[in-house]
Structure formats: structure tokens, C-alpha cells
Design an enzyme around this catalytic site. Structure first.
Site, mmCIF file in Angstrom:
data_model
loop_
_atom_site.group_PDB
_atom_site.id
_atom_site.type_symbol
_atom_site.label_atom_id
_atom_site.label_comp_id
_atom_site.label_asym_id
_atom_site.label_seq_id
_atom_site.Cartn_x
_atom_site.Cartn_y
_atom_site.Cartn_z
ATOM 1 N N LEU A 15 0.826 -1.214 0.000
ATOM 2 C CA LEU A 15 0.000 0.000 0.000
ATOM 3 C C LEU A 15 0.861 1.266 0.000
ATOM 4 C CD1 LEU A 15 -2.937 -0.815 2.447
ATOM 5 C CD2 LEU A 15 -2.983 -0.658 -0.036
ATOM 6 N N GLU A 139 8.364 2.600 10.657
ATOM 7 C CA GLU A 139 7.457 1.827 9.811
ATOM 8 C C GLU A 139 7.602 0.346 10.154
ATOM 9 O OE1 GLU A 139 8.398 2.045 5.599
ATOM 10 O OE2 GLU A 139 7.010 0.411 5.197
ATOM 11 N N ASP A 146 -0.261 -10.706 10.385
ATOM 12 C CA ASP A 146 0.857 -11.624 10.139
ATOM 13 C C ASP A 146 1.364 -12.163 11.478
ATOM 14 O OD1 ASP A 146 0.748 -10.744 7.546
ATOM 15 O OD2 ASP A 146 2.569 -9.513 7.643
ATOM 16 N N THR A 187 -15.847 -0.035 2.986
ATOM 17 C CA THR A 187 -15.094 0.332 4.193
ATOM 18 C C THR A 187 -14.825 -0.882 5.097
ATOM 19 O OG1 THR A 187 -17.071 0.791 5.498
ATOM 20 C CG2 THR A 187 -16.170 2.618 4.225
ATOM 21 N N CYS A 380 29.050 -1.199 -11.165
ATOM 22 C CA CYS A 380 29.566 -2.327 -10.389
ATOM 23 C C CYS A 380 29.853 -3.539 -11.287
ATOM 24 C CB CYS A 380 28.607 -2.653 -9.244
ATOM 25 S SG CYS A 380 29.462 -3.481 -7.897
ATOM 26 N N PHE A 381 28.952 -4.514 -11.376
ATOM 27 C CA PHE A 381 29.135 -5.645 -12.281
ATOM 28 C C PHE A 381 29.302 -5.122 -13.710
ATOM 29 C CE2 PHE A 381 27.244 -10.000 -13.563
ATOM 30 C CZ PHE A 381 28.426 -10.643 -13.261
ATOM 31 N N MET A 383 30.719 -2.487 -14.636
ATOM 32 C CA MET A 383 32.090 -2.005 -14.842
ATOM 33 C C MET A 383 33.027 -3.197 -14.998
ATOM 34 S SD MET A 383 34.828 -0.869 -12.159
ATOM 35 C CE MET A 383 36.351 -0.019 -12.477
ATOM 36 N N GLN A 384 32.852 -4.185 -14.108
ATOM 37 C CA GLN A 384 33.738 -5.354 -14.161
ATOM 38 C C GLN A 384 33.641 -6.049 -15.517
ATOM 39 O OE1 GLN A 384 32.474 -7.738 -10.808
ATOM 40 N NE2 GLN A 384 33.280 -6.317 -9.291
ATOM 41 N N GLU A 404 34.778 -14.736 -10.039
ATOM 42 C CA GLU A 404 33.409 -15.031 -9.598
ATOM 43 C C GLU A 404 32.831 -16.202 -10.419
ATOM 44 O OE1 GLU A 404 30.840 -11.581 -9.674
ATOM 45 O OE2 GLU A 404 29.145 -12.707 -8.872
ATOM 46 N N HIS A 515 27.985 2.174 -6.434
ATOM 47 C CA HIS A 515 26.568 2.322 -6.822
ATOM 48 C C HIS A 515 26.122 3.774 -6.666
ATOM 49 C CE1 HIS A 515 25.488 -1.922 -7.343
ATOM 50 N NE2 HIS A 515 26.423 -2.146 -6.432
ATOM 51 N N GLU A 517 23.661 5.241 -7.877
ATOM 52 C CA GLU A 517 22.200 5.399 -7.821
ATOM 53 C C GLU A 517 21.691 5.528 -6.380
ATOM 54 O OE1 GLU A 517 23.831 2.654 -8.539
ATOM 55 O OE2 GLU A 517 22.754 0.811 -8.030
#
Ligand code: GLN
Length: 541
Positions: A15, A139, A146, A187, A380-381, A383-384, A404, A515, A517
Site C-alpha cells: 500500500l 514503519e 501476520d 469500508t 559495479c558488475f 564495470m567489471q 566469480e 553504486h 544510484e
């Protein structure tokens, strides 16, 4: 003294409790108050670091190196307040702490129980590490009802009692669905959810009712009556056209007023939400579009790359264009279809990722972007893999790969076994280390080469960016690469770990080990995303 706002969710998940918390926090900031937002997650993982982003959404990394829930990203983007380790807790973390203590005999023979031991730990987390904040918004993950969230609900009930009722507020986010066949808003789900909450000892003070349309006054009155909530505290939250309108909508509905009234506080400022209306305007009425091909592994869960989507859209806000993302499944890419799958994009991006599956498709996409002068952004990946691609195709190292994927003695990208943290401590890892919490995590400094593209983008010699990776580009080949115009233009301050790779003779080809972002904000877009979208805007496919 801090006041506490507890946000719970009812009826269904998704929500937008996280966005609601972040938007309320932004409004309180505009009223002149200092806020902090925390997330209490009832699941049993110690942190989301080991959870698949395709199931649970992206793992958000904080400056201090915590792997946290993606909601912390919303909080930072909406408030600009830097999240910390101490802002996210899970049941797993609580139990881990308690069980370690129990094994050491620190409970002095007591029976260890949910009440009071687990609830005490949760209460301790809620009030821990607070300095000058006026409001702490907590939050609670999951939905009322639950099993897992019961100790958390009990803990906030106790907290409310311990700290005085006027110091904490309960806000419950619910759904008021429209039933098409009867043409009515219903409701009842809200009534049931509040009934459940009240049976756990919590009387909500504010109900935030999500709906796809206006909830008539009569219905709001009815909800108030059945749920024992003041009528003006039943607040509608109608679906917004963009998330950036949510703070504006909440203010129109009086959410901020009701919260301040509850705590007996006045606004310290004349509230001005121009910041949000300007951002919304850019998102809703852009001047043109830019298409970015994002090459990765997908299962359709948009939240898996939440911060990346947001940062790209921030780049669009800055350049006044709409950024459309074309998700390209890397496993399906091959030499025969690459042209048809990639050629209509203004820019190509390979985001962070793990594991060998789909890596060859990403490498093909990178080669395509490099050879066709299409703006390329590797994160990250990404760039590698760019370094691996260029090692193979420019340096002729046909078997170049990452450790890896396979055990190779001379890897271009290798496992990092020892490095220095920002606080000058040494971290040591091996192939046998645990998977959780053992990567290079959090904010690290990098030194940029003067005169490089990256230097000009940041306009700074030193930057701090967040990391989350286990492998590292091998700096051994730097000289050979440089002869081919591939520049390692940023390193860790000790000069050992390449942080940035860029191409000299290409309009925009940059790979970063971190990263970016994670630090971009709608009202303060990250320089790399501003620059990448600007370059993509200029590129005509
Ligand atoms: N799999 C790579 C590593 O662990 C890259 C990780 C990432 O992209 N976040 O180093």
C-alpha cells in the site's frame, strides 16, 4: 525530545507505507522539524543482504555499510537524511543478539521469552541512537494479522505506554477498494483491519486510506465511527500520478496538521512545497524522451532495481526529458539479435549483478555500445564486465574472466581478500567467508584523475560513494589498457583498487565500481546520471 510515529499497514501489502512515511517526514521537515525514519522488518533474515532482489526488491546500502530494506532508499530520497545501520532491524537480528547473549549465560538463569526479552530488544532499537531529532517515524513491515509481526506490534504497544501517550502516535495505512459491480467503495476491510489492531491493544490515531478515487465524507465518517478514530483523522490517500505528488496531496488532505495537532505542536515555518511541485511538473510534462536499454537478469519485479530506476528518472528530471527504460534480458542476447534488441536505444546501461548466468549477453551489449559510440554506463558488475570485454577484445586476452565465474589464476576481476576501510581498519576475506555482510560495503573514498571525464563530471578530486561487491578489477593491466585508450580514472586513495574505468575516444563510456544510484535524489540528481542522460539525449540511434 523525540516524538514517535508508528506506521502500520492493513488489509493488503504494497500500500506504499514506505512512501507514506517518507512523505510525512518530508512535510514535517518543511514545518521546520528534524526527522529520522526507521524500518522494523518482521522476517527472520538477519538483513536483506542474502535475499534475492527478485523476490524482495533491491538491497539498499547505507553509508555505514548496512544492507537494508529498499524503503530506506525512499526515506533518503524524500528527506535527504542519510540512513544508518541503526535505522533498520529485522526479527533475525533481534533473535541473533538474544541467542548469542543466552549462550553466554548473560540472562543469569532466566527463561528467555518473547515478552519481555524480544520486545525489550525492539524497544531498545526504537529509541537507540537518537540525538536532536524531533520525530522518529517507525514503519513496521508486513500487514496486521501476520504471525511474524506480533512481537513488533506488542513492542510498540508497550512503548506507547512506557513513554506517555502524548509522545507517540499510531498511523494505520489501509485500503478502501472500489467494487465495480455494485459501484461502491467498501469500508469493511478497513474496519476489520482496525478491529484486529485494536485486539492487539493498539488504537490508531490516524487512518490513511488508500483509494483509487475520492472517498465521500459520509464514508469517512462511517470509517471513523466504526474504527473509533476522529472523523478528520480519517485521511484519504488517492493514487497519485507520480510519487512526488504524494507529499503535496497529503498536505492538501491535512495529514501534517493532524499530526502536529496530536503532539500539540505549531508549524515553525510557512510551508512551501514548491520543491515537490517542480519535480512533479518535470516528471509529468517533460520535453521529449530518452530510451535507455538496461541489460540484466529480470523476473519482472520492478523493485529489484528501485534506486537505479529512480536515479535514471532524476537524470531525466534534470534534463527535462522522460527516461523510458527498455529492460533487456541478457540471457536472450546473442550476436544475431543484438542489433534488433539494442539499436533503438539512446544509451545502454549494465547494472549491478551477481553470478555467471547472463554475463556473456551483457558483455556482448557492452561491446556493441563501445563499437557504435552509444553512451554506456556500467555500474559495479557493469564495470567489471566492461573491463573483461575490453581485455578480451582490445588486449587480446581471449580467456579474460572474473574469479566469480571460475577459478583462474590470472583473473582480470578477482576476489578481494584484503583491503583498508574508510576508518583505516583492515578487512580480510577468503573463499570460505560467510555470504552475509562480508562484501566491501558502504561508503568509500576515491581519488579521481585530474583532466579525466569523471573528474569533470564530479568537478572534484575526491568523492565518496557506496559499495557492495566482493570482486575487484585487477589494476595489473592498467598500463596495457591505457595504450588502447582505456583509462582507470579513479582509484581507492591507496592507489590499489580501480574505482572507475572510462574510454578516451568515445562520447560517454564510463564504468564505476560503486553504486551512484544510491545517493541520487529527485531534488539533487546525481552528477553521473545527469551527465549520462544528457549524453544519451544527444545520441541519435
Ligand atoms: N558480482 C560482483 C561482485 O561481487 C558485482 C556486484 C555488484 O554488481 N553489486 O563483485
Amino acid at each position: 525530545m523525540a516524538r514517535f510515529i508508528f506506521v502500520t499497514g492493513g488489509v493488503v501489502s504494497s500500500l506504499g507505507k514506505g512512501l507514506a512515511s517518507a512523505s510525512l517526514a518530508s512535510l514535517l521537515q518543511h514545518h521546520g522539524y528534524k526527522v529520522r525514519i526507521r524500518k522494523l522488518d518482521p522476517y527472520l533474515n538477519v538483513d536483506p543482504g542474502t535475499m534475492s532482489p527478485y523476490q524482495h526488491g533491491e538491497v539498499y546500502v547505507t553509508d555505514d555499510g548496512a544492507e537494508t530494506d529498499l524503503d530506506l532508499g525512499h526515506y533518503e530520497r524524500f528527506t535527504g537524511v542519510v540512513s544508518k545501520k541503526s535505522d533498520n532491524i529485522t526479527s533475525g537480528k533481534v533473535y541473533q543478539k538474544i541467542l548469542i547473549r543466552e549462550r553466554k549465560g548473560e540472562y543469569l538463569g532466566a527463561t528467555v521469552q518473547v515478552i519481555p526479552h524480544v520486545t525489550n530488544e525492539i524497544k531498545e532499537f526504537i529509541s537507540n541512537d537518537i540525538s536532536e531529532e524531533d520525530f522518529i517515524i517507525c514503519e513496521i513491515g508486513g500487514t496486521i494479522g501476520d504471525i511474524e509481526s506480533l512481537p513488533f506490534i506488542e513492542a510498540i504497544r508497550q512503548f506507547h505506554n512506557d513513554n506517555g501517550h502524548s509522545n507517540s502516535l499510531f498511523m494505520h495505512v489501509t485500503l478502501v477498494p472500489f467494487i465495480a459491480s455494485s459501484g461502491e467503495l467498501k469500508t469493511k476491510p478497513t474496519q476489520h483491519s482496525v478491529k484486529e489492531l485494536r485486539s492487539l491493544g493498539i488504537q490508531p490515531n490516524i487512518l490513511l486510506c488508500r483509494s483509487d478515487r475520492e472517498i465521500p465524507k459520509g464514508e469517512r465518517k462511517k470509517i471513523g465511527l466504526f474504527c473509533n478514530v476522529k472523523e478528520d483523522c480519517v485521511i484519504q490517500a488517492i493514487n497519485a500520478e507520480t510519487i512526488y505528488e504524494v507529499p503535496i496531496n497529503f498536505q492538501k488532505e491535512g495529514l501534517d496538521k493532524r499530526v502536529l495537532e496530536y503532539f500539540n505542536l505549531e508549524s515553525k515555518n510557512e510551508i512551501d512545497l514548491k520543491m515537490w511541485s517542480q519535480v512533479s511538473k518535470h516528471v509529468l510534462k517533460p520535453d521529449g524522451k530518452v530510451e535507455i536499454g538496461v541489460v540484466g537478469k529480470y523476473t519482472g519485479l520492478a523493485d529489484a532495481y528501485k534506486s537505479l530506476n529512480e536515479a535514471l528518472s532524476h537524470g531525466g528530471i534534470f534534463n527535462n526529458v522522460r527516461v523510458e527504460l527498455n529492460w533487456i534480458e541478457s540471457e536472450e542476447l546473442n550476436k544475431d539479435n543484438i542489433l534488433s534488441k539494442l539499436s533503438n536505444n539512446n544509451g545502454i546501461l549494465v547494472p549491478g549483478g551477481f553470478g555467471e548466468r547472463g554475463a556473456e549477453g551483457k558483455i556482448l551489449a557492452i561491446e556493441y555500445a563501445r563499437k557504435h559510440n552509444i553512451p554506456y554506463f556500467g555500474i559495479c558488475f557493469g564495470m567489471q564486465l566492461a573491463v573483461i570485454e575490453m581485455a578480451r577484445n582490445l588486449l587480446g586476452m581471449n580467456d579474460a574472466t572474473s574469479s566469480e565465474f571460475s577459478d583462474c589464476s590470472n583473473s582480470v576481476v578477482g576476489l578481494m581478500t584484503e583491503w583498508t576501510t574508510n576508518n583505516n581498519t583492515t578487512e580480510i576475506r577468503s573463499n570460505e567467508s560467510d555470504l552475509g555482510g562480508t562484501m566491501r560495503l558502504g561508503s568509500y573514498k576515491a581519488k579521481l584523475k585530474k583532466g579525466s571525464k569523471i573528474y569533470n563530471i564530479y568537478n572534484n578530486e575526491f568523492i565518496n560513494e557506496r559499495h557492495r561487491h566482493r570482486y575487484e578489477v585487477n589494476s595489473k593491466y592498467a598500463e596495457e589498457f591505457e595504450k588502447k585508450g582505456v583509462i582507470f580514472s579513479g582509484y581507492s586513495p591507496d592507489g590499489l583498487l580501480p574505482e572507475i574505468v572510462e574510454l578516451k575516444n568515445h562520447p560517454w563510456f564510463i564504468g564505476v565500481q560503486y553504486h551512484p544510484e544510491l545517493k541520487s535524489k529527485p531534488f539533487d540528481p546525481h552528477p553521473l546520471f545527469k551527465s549520462f542522460i544528457n549524453a544519451s539525449k544527444k545520441y541519435r540511434p
